[in-house]
Design an enzyme around this catalytic site. Structure first.
Site, PDB file in Angstrom:
ATOM      1  N   SER A  20       8.672   5.561   1.299  1.00 37.13           N
ATOM      2  CA  SER A  20       9.187   5.891  -0.022  1.00 37.13           C
ATOM      3  C   SER A  20      10.422   5.069  -0.381  1.00 37.13           C
ATOM      4  O   SER A  20      11.319   4.889   0.438  1.00 37.13           O
ATOM      5  CB  SER A  20       9.538   7.381  -0.065  1.00 37.13           C
ATOM      6  OG  SER A  20      10.098   7.713  -1.307  1.00 37.13           O
ATOM      7  N   ASN A 125      11.777  14.984   0.645  1.00 39.45           N
ATOM      8  CA  ASN A 125      12.951  14.273   1.161  1.00 39.45           C
ATOM      9  C   ASN A 125      14.100  15.262   1.337  1.00 39.45           C
ATOM     10  O   ASN A 125      14.794  15.583   0.382  1.00 39.45           O
ATOM     11  CB  ASN A 125      13.352  13.150   0.191  1.00 39.45           C
ATOM     12  CG  ASN A 125      14.595  12.415   0.663  1.00 39.45           C
ATOM     13  OD1 ASN A 125      15.108  12.671   1.748  1.00 39.45           O
ATOM     14  ND2 ASN A 125      15.096  11.519  -0.166  1.00 39.45           N
ATOM     15  N   CYS A 128      18.404  14.787   0.999  1.00 38.21           N
ATOM     16  CA  CYS A 128      19.176  14.952  -0.241  1.00 38.21           C
ATOM     17  C   CYS A 128      20.352  15.895   0.015  1.00 38.21           C
ATOM     18  O   CYS A 128      20.229  16.861   0.758  1.00 38.21           O
ATOM     19  CB  CYS A 128      18.313  15.554  -1.343  1.00 38.21           C
ATOM     20  SG  CYS A 128      16.910  14.566  -1.842  1.00 38.21           S
ATOM     21  N   LYS A 163      10.159  15.265   5.393  1.00 40.75           N
ATOM     22  CA  LYS A 163      10.726  13.997   5.874  1.00 40.75           C
ATOM     23  C   LYS A 163      12.087  14.273   6.502  1.00 40.75           C
ATOM     24  O   LYS A 163      13.022  14.700   5.825  1.00 40.75           O
ATOM     25  CB  LYS A 163      10.846  12.988   4.733  1.00 40.75           C
ATOM     26  CG  LYS A 163      11.300  11.610   5.206  1.00 40.75           C
ATOM     27  CD  LYS A 163      11.161  10.569   4.112  1.00 40.75           C
ATOM     28  CE  LYS A 163      11.449   9.174   4.632  1.00 40.75           C
ATOM     29  NZ  LYS A 163      11.269   8.139   3.600  1.00 40.75           N
ATOM     30  N   GLY A 263       8.399   0.017   5.439  1.00 38.45           N
ATOM     31  CA  GLY A 263       9.434   0.150   4.413  1.00 38.45           C
ATOM     32  C   GLY A 263      10.153  -1.139   4.081  1.00 38.45           C
ATOM     33  O   GLY A 263       9.677  -1.956   3.304  1.00 38.45           O
TER      34      GLY A 263
END
Length: 300
Positions: A20, A125, A128, A163, A263
């Site tokens: 991502s 995710n 954060c 994640k 990535g």
């Protein structure tokens, strides 16, 4: 030769996806990469409303990698639904949507918006910052990990991948917490927190002071954490962190990852995902491996 893998009941033609934030939603790469060849495309993180991201400068090179403090800039879930998902549906690849938020309610709102979308899995995710808890990342406190996972699972229609952040003392504690909360799979690692200083200007090179470090330099750390996690939980693991070649990917698979994500390598080699897929196929052929499952977790 069988390269198919399955995660939470979803079958992938091969075990390679994008990490991502390094591939957009595939639009920028579609002229260079045949998206039909990828096991999946994992989108950039998407929030319930557009996020402007952090002030510039927000990217810096380091030895063997890079630092980024983009701040999850994104146009919001509505744009993803109207533009990105219809684009990806033209290709024969699975769709994994990465979700970000600043509160539990933020995550739930995005997950509910995606409930009826033609999306295969959700990747949450949890690196954060939780604004309600003074900015600590959701993924740094096992209790918070279990709580946010359970909350999301109550609202998600698609299987949920949590994640994990590597910025913890013991990755297995957060992994087990996510599993206890009902996660269908785990992905790791997210970026390591790093810093760079401009000695001529005598100031931080990134406006944010710190950024997420990724690239080849983090691979040994990522590989160790994926191995530990795969042996601590009973749900599938998607491994990432410095994967640039088929050899890198094979190490993660042998350590126990069911799938891998490419990535940072996409930035300097737009064909990196294809190189990894083709390299895995060549390795299986030359090593007479009939099924990729023979390799997953073969190193104990």
């Amino acid at each position: 030769m069988n390269t198919r893998v399955s995660i939470a009941g979803v079958e992938f033609k091969n075990p390679v996806t994008t990490a991502s934030g390094t591939f957009g939603s595939g639009m920028e790469y579609a002229e260079l990469v045949d998206l039909n060849r990828l096991g999946a495309v994992t989108t950039k993180g998407v929030a319930i409303v557009p996020w402007p991201g952090n002030p510039t400068p927000r990217v810096a090179e380091t030895h063997g990698g890079m630092l980024n403090a983009i701040g999850l800039q994104n146009p919001g879930v509505d744009v993803l639904l109207e533009r990105d998902i219809p684009f990806l549906k033209h290709y024969d690849t699975r769709i994994i949507v990465n979700v970000c938020g600043k509160t539990a309610e933020d995550y739930v709102a995005v997950v509910e918006k995606l409930a009826d979308a033609p999306v295969d899995l959700l990747e949450i995710n949890i690196s954060c910052p939780n604004v309600r808890e003074g900015g600590i990342a959701f993924g740094q406190d096992p209790r918070m990990v279990e709580s946010i996972t359970r909350e999301i699972k109550q609202h998600a229609k698609q299987p949920v991948i949590m994640k994990l952040s590597p910025n913890v003392t013991d990755i297995t504690k957060t992994a087990k917490a996510a599993e206890a909360g009902g996660a269908d799979a785990l992905s790791l690692i997210n970026t390591l927190t790093g810093m760079k200083i401009d000695i001529n200007r005598r100031t931080f090179l990134l406006a944010n002071k710190t950024g997420g470090m990724s690239g080849p330099a983090v691979k040994p750390v990522a590989l160790r954490m994926v191995y530990q996690t795969a042996n601590a939980v009973s749900i599938p693991v998607i491994g990432m962190g410095g994967i640039a070649t088929a050899e890198d990917a094979l190490e993660f698979l042998m350590a126990g990852a069911s799938m891998v994500a490419v990535g940072t390598a996409n930035f300097y080699n737009p064909r990196a995902t294809l190189d990894v897929i083709e390299g895995i196929e060549k390795y299986m052929e030359s090593s007479r491996v009939e099924d990729i499952k023979e390799l997953i977790g073969c190193v104990k």
